[in-house]
Design an enzyme around this catalytic site. Structure first.
Site, PDB file in Angstrom:
ATOM      1  N   SER A 282      39.670  40.449  46.414  1.00  0.00           N
ATOM      2  CA  SER A 282      39.124  41.515  47.639  1.00  0.00           C
ATOM      3  C   SER A 282      37.885  41.390  47.921  1.00  0.00           C
ATOM      4  O   SER A 282      37.061  40.659  47.203  1.00  0.00           O
ATOM      5  CB  SER A 282      39.427  42.827  46.785  1.00  0.00           C
ATOM      6  OG  SER A 282      38.726  43.802  47.215  1.00  0.00           O
TER       7      SER A 282
ATOM      8  N   TYR B 286      37.611  47.811  38.355  1.00  0.00           N
ATOM      9  CA  TYR B 286      38.574  47.229  39.230  1.00  0.00           C
ATOM     10  C   TYR B 286      37.978  46.011  39.935  1.00  0.00           C
ATOM     11  O   TYR B 286      38.635  44.896  39.749  1.00  0.00           O
ATOM     12  CB  TYR B 286      39.199  48.114  40.134  1.00  0.00           C
ATOM     13  CG  TYR B 286      39.777  47.343  41.404  1.00  0.00           C
ATOM     14  CD1 TYR B 286      39.136  47.213  42.730  1.00  0.00           C
ATOM     15  CD2 TYR B 286      41.021  46.797  41.271  1.00  0.00           C
ATOM     16  CE1 TYR B 286      39.888  46.698  43.638  1.00  0.00           C
ATOM     17  CE2 TYR B 286      41.700  46.273  42.433  1.00  0.00           C
ATOM     18  CZ  TYR B 286      41.114  46.217  43.501  1.00  0.00           C
ATOM     19  OH  TYR B 286      41.573  45.591  44.672  1.00  0.00           O
TER      20      TYR B 286
ATOM     21  N   LYS C  48      38.618  41.412  39.761  1.00  0.00           N
ATOM     22  CA  LYS C  48      38.784  40.516  40.629  1.00  0.00           C
ATOM     23  C   LYS C  48      37.799  39.328  40.357  1.00  0.00           C
ATOM     24  O   LYS C  48      38.129  38.294  40.745  1.00  0.00           O
ATOM     25  CB  LYS C  48      38.543  41.344  42.107  1.00  0.00           C
ATOM     26  CG  LYS C  48      39.643  42.249  42.279  1.00  0.00           C
ATOM     27  CD  LYS C  48      41.205  41.603  42.630  1.00  0.00           C
ATOM     28  CE  LYS C  48      42.093  42.533  42.829  1.00  0.00           C
ATOM     29  NZ  LYS C  48      43.393  41.871  42.891  1.00  0.00           N
TER      30      LYS C  48
HETATM   31  C1  WQD Z   1      37.687  53.465  53.210  1.00  0.00           C
HETATM   32  C2  WQD Z   1      36.568  54.270  53.771  1.00  0.00           C
HETATM   33  C3  WQD Z   1      35.751  56.048  52.287  1.00  0.00           C
HETATM   34  C4  WQD Z   1      39.273  58.532  51.706  1.00  0.00           C
HETATM   35  C5  WQD Z   1      39.251  50.241  48.408  1.00  0.00           C
HETATM   36  C6  WQD Z   1      39.011  49.134  47.471  1.00  0.00           C
HETATM   37  C7  WQD Z   1      39.516  47.666  48.099  1.00  0.00           C
HETATM   38  C8  WQD Z   1      40.850  47.728  48.470  1.00  0.00           C
HETATM   39  C9  WQD Z   1      41.054  49.095  49.505  1.00  0.00           C
HETATM   40  C10 WQD Z   1      42.401  47.152  46.886  1.00  0.00           C
HETATM   41  C11 WQD Z   1      35.431  54.643  52.774  1.00  0.00           C
HETATM   42  C12 WQD Z   1      36.433  56.671  53.404  1.00  0.00           C
HETATM   43  C13 WQD Z   1      38.337  57.419  52.023  1.00  0.00           C
HETATM   44  C14 WQD Z   1      38.915  59.746  52.156  1.00  0.00           C
HETATM   45  C15 WQD Z   1      36.948  58.947  53.302  1.00  0.00           C
HETATM   46  N1  WQD Z   1      41.907  48.232  47.385  1.00  0.00           N
HETATM   47  N2  WQD Z   1      37.174  57.786  52.925  1.00  0.00           N
HETATM   48  N3  WQD Z   1      37.770  59.979  53.012  1.00  0.00           N
HETATM   49  O1  WQD Z   1      37.032  51.829  49.110  1.00  0.00           O
HETATM   50  O2  WQD Z   1      36.740  50.747  51.220  1.00  0.00           O
HETATM   51  O3  WQD Z   1      38.339  49.971  49.683  1.00  0.00           O
HETATM   52  O4  WQD Z   1      40.344  50.134  48.879  1.00  0.00           O
HETATM   53  O5  WQD Z   1      42.520  46.079  47.090  1.00  0.00           O
HETATM   54  O6  WQD Z   1      39.441  46.739  46.949  1.00  0.00           O
HETATM   55  O7  WQD Z   1      37.497  49.220  47.100  1.00  0.00           O
HETATM   56  O8  WQD Z   1      38.939  51.874  50.824  1.00  0.00           O
HETATM   57  O9  WQD Z   1      40.488  53.451  51.959  1.00  0.00           O
HETATM   58  O10 WQD Z   1      39.415  54.400  49.808  1.00  0.00           O
HETATM   59  O11 WQD Z   1      37.845  53.924  51.799  1.00  0.00           O
HETATM   60  O12 WQD Z   1      36.160  59.373  54.190  1.00  0.00           O
HETATM   61  O13 WQD Z   1      39.865  60.742  51.858  1.00  0.00           O
HETATM   62  O14 WQD Z   1      37.202  55.771  54.240  1.00  0.00           O
HETATM   63  O15 WQD Z   1      34.398  56.835  51.899  1.00  0.00           O
HETATM   64  O16 WQD Z   1      34.310  54.691  53.768  1.00  0.00           O
HETATM   65  P1  WQD Z   1      37.545  51.357  50.173  1.00  0.00           P
HETATM   66  P2  WQD Z   1      39.213  53.555  50.951  1.00  0.00           P
END
Ligand code: WQD
Length: 344
Positions: free
Chosen positions: A127, A152, A156
């Protein structure tokens, strides 16, 4: 060369899409999954999409004896794609030992068994979290690994090191590490997609559930970042495009094209999109108005990251092809299909 591929976590979101692409490329697939975060009917849907029913074993990769039994039963496995892992960032902070045991012991078991059963190579699901907040953007594979923000993310990083150390110790295996950016979307058939159990942590499932009226409002975590519109930027990669990258990686191993015994590739589009841009793109692509509000930042979030995918484009021969509009439409169609099937 066509082979027999073991896909761990193959009933999961990325795993199931990868099984279909492997089958389309002519490979035979064996799925192992403990169904802790997916359901067995995904195997039925894989068959509906590809026309081929993969072998499926409900097993836990942390159980060494069970995994030995798997390799005894399914002779002639040539390669492994290892998805099986716990992957909720927030949960990993609350239950670190569960994450270390599950994510690390499962990999150790596979690496131990591979030479015994003449398994040639392993493609590991890594990741972009290993980069933390990169100093330079877009981020290349040479960027320094930063201290993980969560157990997590740490698993990785540790797993990448375990693979490197195992190969360096003389193990006859080869490995390709694919560092995913943000996988989103669903299969165009709407038969496969992301099935989050409970309240989704990731953006897209929460967004489509809000669009459907399952959630009242989408909270945008932070509007005061140092980005053009103040919201975080990510590289959103279509899950089918991501699945195809694994087929390219398997081919590279079978055709002995690797330049090193452990190779790393960033699997992203190379385009960064902010949360607000993504919301507006969704509204335009689907015609559905989204109810959202900007709230405080989510602890642990990095501000902005997107890939430099040129190494994967040039050496792996893989490139993201699906537009963000089509990807968001596929996520919306999947959400509506779940409602039709009474699942959500
Ligand atoms: C994306 C953006 C949030 C939810 C994680 C893991 C990564 C991979 C993908 C597994 C961020 C914003 C989110 C919400 C929001 N997982 N957000 N409101 O954190 O980039 O990555 O998931 O492999 O390893 O770290 O993904 O989709 O949680 O967030 O504003 O209700 O959306 O702040 O900027 P993230 P995400």
């Amino acid at each position: 060369m066509k082979g027999k591929i073991l896909v761990t976590g193959g009933t999961g979101f990325i795993g199931s899409h990868t099984v279909v692409e492997l089958q389309k490329a002519g490979h035979e697939v064996v799925i192992v999954d403990n169904l802790s975060n997916s359901s067995a009917d995904v195997v039925d849907n894989i068959e509906k999409v590809s026309g081929i029913r993969p072998a499926f074993e409900k097993l836990d990769c942390t159980n060494l004896d069970a995994m030995k039994g798997l390799f005894e039963k399914h002779k002639g496995i040539n390669a492994i794609i290892h998805f099986a892992a716990s992957k909720a960032v927030g949960e990993s902070v609350e239950k670190p030992l569960l994450y270390y045991r599950n994510n690390i012991v499962s990999l150790i078991n596979l690496l131990e068994l591979m030479p015994k059963y003449a398994v040639e190579g392993i493609v590991f699901s890594s990741s972009c979290t290993v980069y933390g907040q990169p100093d330079k953007l877009p981020v290349t594979e040479e960027a320094p690994i930063k201290k993980a923000e969560s157990p997590y993310g740490n698993t990785k990083q540790i797993n990448e090191e375990i693979i490197r150390d195992t190969v360096a110790s003389g193990s006859p295996i080869k490995s390709i590490l694919l560092r995913y950016f943000n996988p989103i979307g669903a299969h165009p058939s709407a038969l496969l997609g992301e099935l989050p159990l409970g309240v989704p942590c990731n953006l897209i499932p929460y967004l489509t559930q809000t669009a459907l009226g399952l959630r009242k409002i989408l909270n945008v975590f932070g509007g005061d970042y140092n980005t053009p519109d103040g919201s975080c930027i990510r590289d959103y990669i279509n899950v089918v495009d991501l699945a195809k990258a694994h087929v390219f990686a398997i081919a590279r191993i079978f055709e002995n094209k690797q330049k090193e015994k452990v190779e790393v590739f960033n699997i992203g589009t190379g385009q960064g999109l902010s949360v607000l841009e993504l919301i507006h793109t969704f509204e335009k692509a689907t015609g559905v108005k989204l109810n959202y509000k900007i709230v405080d930042r989510r602890p642990g979030d990095i501000e902005q990251v997107w890939a430099d995918p040129s190494k994967a484009n040039n050496e792996l021969g893989w490139k993201a092809e699906t537009t963000i509009e089509d990807t968001l439409r596929s996520a919306w169609n999947w959400q509506k299909e779940l409602r039709k099937r009474g699942i959500q």
